[in-house]
Design a protein around this motif. Structure first.
Motif, PDB file in Angstrom:
ATOM      1  N   SER B  83       4.481   6.194  -4.037  1.00  0.00           N
ATOM      2  CA  SER B  83       4.978   4.915  -4.518  1.00  0.00           C
ATOM      3  C   SER B  83       5.312   5.108  -5.987  1.00  0.00           C
ATOM      4  CB  SER B  83       3.919   3.841  -4.303  1.00  0.00           C
ATOM      5  OG  SER B  83       4.171   2.757  -5.137  1.00  0.00           O
ATOM      6  N   GLN B 138       4.579  -4.814  -3.507  1.00  0.00           N
ATOM      7  CA  GLN B 138       3.829  -3.607  -3.829  1.00  0.00           C
ATOM      8  C   GLN B 138       3.191  -3.028  -2.562  1.00  0.00           C
ATOM      9  OE1 GLN B 138       4.237  -2.285  -6.750  1.00  0.00           O
ATOM     10  NE2 GLN B 138       3.103  -0.514  -6.015  1.00  0.00           N
ATOM     11  N   VAL B 142       3.775   0.657  -0.757  1.00  0.00           N
ATOM     12  CA  VAL B 142       2.744   1.565  -0.256  1.00  0.00           C
ATOM     13  C   VAL B 142       2.959   1.818   1.244  1.00  0.00           C
ATOM     14  CG1 VAL B 142       0.270   1.900   0.034  1.00  0.00           C
ATOM     15  CG2 VAL B 142       1.133   0.860  -2.049  1.00  0.00           C
ATOM     16  N   LEU B 155       0.225   7.304  -6.131  1.00  0.00           N
ATOM     17  CA  LEU B 155       0.519   5.925  -6.514  1.00  0.00           C
ATOM     18  C   LEU B 155       0.646   5.859  -8.031  1.00  0.00           C
ATOM     19  CD1 LEU B 155      -2.166   4.167  -4.287  1.00  0.00           C
ATOM     20  CD2 LEU B 155       0.262   4.398  -3.782  1.00  0.00           C
ATOM     21  N   PRO B 158      -0.106   1.393  -9.326  1.00  0.00           N
ATOM     22  CA  PRO B 158       0.120   0.570  -8.127  1.00  0.00           C
ATOM     23  C   PRO B 158      -0.165  -0.913  -8.328  1.00  0.00           C
ATOM     24  CG  PRO B 158      -1.894   1.852  -7.901  1.00  0.00           C
ATOM     25  CD  PRO B 158      -1.207   2.340  -9.151  1.00  0.00           C
ATOM     26  N   LEU B 186      -3.722   8.635  -8.330  1.00  0.00           N
ATOM     27  CA  LEU B 186      -3.076   7.449  -8.869  1.00  0.00           C
ATOM     28  C   LEU B 186      -3.127   7.456 -10.386  1.00  0.00           C
ATOM     29  CD1 LEU B 186      -5.388   5.123  -9.798  1.00  0.00           C
ATOM     30  CD2 LEU B 186      -5.640   4.969  -7.348  1.00  0.00           C
TER      31      LEU B 186
END
Lengths: 375, 310
Positions: B83, B138, B142, B155, B158, B186
């Motif tokens: 993402s 969002q 994902v 991510l 995120p 992330l």
């Protein structure tokens, strides 16, 4: 370049997915391509503005221009006769002439007559002089003014007693196939293919790049060639609709004859659509913002709007410019379309023009692939 | 088979002058949720995009399950889900159509219905993307990452800009993915997100890692687990910080606007001494609070700046 010699060619065989596999569906080689194409068409269908500009606008344009130029009586001329002693006599002479049906004459004061002439309301001003002679006011730069002078002069001379020595007869020719609208519609098809190729591909690619959607796509296993192929194929689908609509419209509304085979027209349309798709792709290959690509697109299309004979024959331009005009892709497309639609020319006879198109499309495509920026 | 993500001495220089990443090395183990924590402009996005194979590094090496991005990029892409920080998906496609599109890129994608269910988007399946709320968008982003059945989930920020409920929903999704054996990397500049979600963290600043470890570990290294924050009236800075540094149990001291922050190991020893010291100087205690030390404190201690300057 793999540095480890032990790396197997297909590494997934030895790796067990840590995530338990869900009931699998297995995608084939072309699933991604088909889905990309489908989604592109769906999105297009959901954008009313695009539908209008791609399909509606060329139709409206041809309708408007077709009506405007069809309704103009071909040979009428408007003249102003300056008021005075001989004005009434002049009017009688004009009315009595053999060409009276195409002459619209009005008596006006001198000043009003000249003003009307300057604003294009009259093609000619006729002023009877005191000694019985006439003065014509005309504009040598305006064809209709030149024509009008000849017409009126002939009428007045005849009324004054001049005899024509040579016997002539005329035949009007405004058969379908040789009218302005017949010239116009193939030009509009060409222009429409250019517009939608440039905007439909150039603009939408930059929009996707700006939205980081292209970056998101290339972060998946999607084949980049599939993406470009889907973009091009969607153009072909639209091309069939665009060309079909304009052709059918011309045939139904203006009784435009289509001399060539529909198959040839479709092949021409496809080559044109792909050529402009390539040019659109090249225009959009680096631009990061839709604003900058809009400028570029207009810059690329502008010369072709003017020079490629969409609305009037490009033969009007100086001879020196002709070779340059003829290598423009839109010129080649318009010429080939006109030859095919209006004269029934075979595709083989258009090979030179097709070559121009293929070269434009092919070279742009190769350069675009080389310079293309995905992120 | 190598670890899911490994990179050594990563560098990225933009336009030959701006050094976004300056020699960064990481190794992320299978099943781990690893966080890159740092302020905006620290080089987190550049780092994660290099690891994702979206951006080329100026130098350094990246290995995904032991393979480099030059070897077989298509295969690596089958294994990862991404993402990006700011992708605007097509507004006039429905949620289902968007997921189906992304599914079509993978060899063996998950059924769309499962992904919709897992991301709590079933009710919105036929809505256009343009009509979704920030949190739903969002989650859809994902979903497009998870539909390929990835082993690694990347991510980038995120939950930036999401409301607390949407953030918690996303955290649950990340945990569920991890529970099934997935590895997560992330980036975030929210310390609470890093603290709650990540097994291990690297704190990134100016393109380098300045600290790495589990959240409790990092806080441990700060010295004190507690922070005592106070303000005194007529507080002349003339007294300086060393007065407070000398109090019992104080590990480190810093100014925070007009307040003073003490990192303290045993607040029950420090606070009485602090009160006495304030009295002795004839000052008034305006405000006194104690709290658990957080990653924010770690960051401030390391850099002298806050994670979020706004």
């Amino acid at each position: 370049m793999p540095t480890e010699t032990t790396t197997p060619q297909t590494p997934e065989v030895q790796d067990r997915a840590p995530v338990p596999a869900a009931p699998a569906r297995v995608n084939g080689r072309w699933t991604g391509y088909r889905q990309l194409l489908w989604v592109r068409l769906l999105e297009l269908k959901r954008e009313p503005e695009i539908v209008f500009w791609v399909f509606g606008f060329p139709l409206l344009l041809s309708l408007g221009l077709g009506i405007a130029f069809r309704n103009k009586p071909v040979d009428t001329t408007s003249v102003a006769v300056v008021a005075g002693n001989d004005a009434a006599k002049t009017m009688t002479m004009l009315r009595g002439s053999s060409g009276h049906s195409v002459i619209h004459a009005a008596v006006l004061e001198r000043e009003a007559a000249l003003k009307g002439f300057h604003f294009g309301k009259f093609d000619l001003v006729v002023e009877p002089n005191a000694d019985g002679s006439y003065t014509y006011y005309y504009d040598p730069a305006r064809p209709e003014s030149v024509l009008s002078r000849a017409e009126i002069d002939a009428a007045l001379q005849a009324a004054a007693g001049r005899k024509d020595i040579l016997a002539t007869s005329t035949q009007a020719s405004s058969e379908p196939g040789s009218r302005y609208i017949d010239f116009l519609i193939p030009g509009l098809i060409g222009m429409s293919l250019m517009n939608s190729g440039m905007w439909g591909i150039g603009f939408s690619l930059v929009d996707m790049r700006q939205r980081k959607l292209m970056k998101r796509f290339v972060a998946t296993p999607m084949r980049r060639s599939d993406f470009l192929l889907a973009v091009m194929s969607s153009r072909l689908v639209l091309m069939v609709i665009e060309v079909g609509l304009l052709l059918v419209f011309g045939m139904l509304v203006f009784h435009m004859p289509v001399a060539g085979s529909i198959m040839s027209v479709v092949v021409l349309g496809s080559i044109g659509a792909v050529a402009f798709g390539g040019v659109g792709l090249l225009t959009a290959c680096r631009a990061q913002k839709v604003e900058s690509v809009s400028g570029l697109i207009n810059l690329v299309m502008m010369p072709m709007w003017i020079f490629s004979g969409v609305f009037f024959p490009y033969e009007h331009f100086p001879t020196m410019a002709q070779p340059f005009i003829k290598v423009l892709p839109l010129t080649a497309l318009n010429d080939a379309l006109r030859a095919t639609i209006l004269e029934g020319a075979s595709l083989a006879s258009q090979s030179g023009r097709l070559l121009v198109l293929v070269l434009w499309g092919g070279l742009s495509f190769l350069l675009a692939l080389r310079w293309f920026r995905w992120t | 088979m190598g670890s899911p993500i490994e990179c050594t001495n990563l560098r990225k220089t933009y336009d030959g002058k701006i050094e976004a990443v300056r020699g960064l090395s990481l190794r992320i183990e299978a099943g781990e949720c690893f966080g890159l924590l740092g302020p905006n402009g620290a080089g987190k996005t550049t780092t994660i995009e290099i690891l994702e194979g979206v951006l080329a590094a100026t130098s350094g090496e990246v290995r995904i399950f032991g393979h480099s991005w030059d070897e077989n990029p298509r295969q690596l892409r089958e294994w990862i889900g991404i993402s990006l920080q700011e992708t605007r998906l097509s507004e006039k496609l429905s949620v289902r159509e968007t997921i189906e599109l992304f599914a079509s890129f993978y060899r063996e994608p998950r059924p769309t219905a499962h992904v919709l269910e897992e991301l709590q988007l079933t009710e919105k399946a036929d809505s256009w993307v343009g009509k979704l709320s920030g949190g739903q968008k969002q989650r859809l982003a994902v979903a497009t990452a998870l539909v390929g059945n990835p082993r690694i989930l990347f991510l980038d920020e995120p939950t930036t800009g999401l409301d607390p409920q949407s953030r918690r929903q996303l955290w649950d999704i990340v945990r569920a993915f991890q529970k099934k054996g997935g590895t997560v990397l992330l980036t975030t500049h929210y310390m609470d997100e890093a603290e709650r979600l990540c097994d291990r963290l690297a704190i990134v600043d100016h393109g380098v890692i300045i600290a790495e470890g589990t959240p409790p570990d990092l806080i441990d290294r700060l010295g004190g687990h507690h922070v005592v924050e106070f303000e005194t009236s007529g507080s002349q800075n003339g007294y300086g910080l060393d007065v407070w540094q000398k109090l019992p149990g104080v590990e480190s001291v810093r100014h925070e606007d007009s307040a003073v922050c003490l990192n303290v190991r045993e607040p029950h020893l420090t606070i009485p001494a602090l009160l006495a010291a304030v009295n002795q100087q004839g000052q008034q205690l305006e405000h006194l609070s104690t709290r658990q030390a957080s990653l924010e404190d770690v960051f401030v201690n390391l850099t002298g700046r806050h994670l979020r300057e706004d």
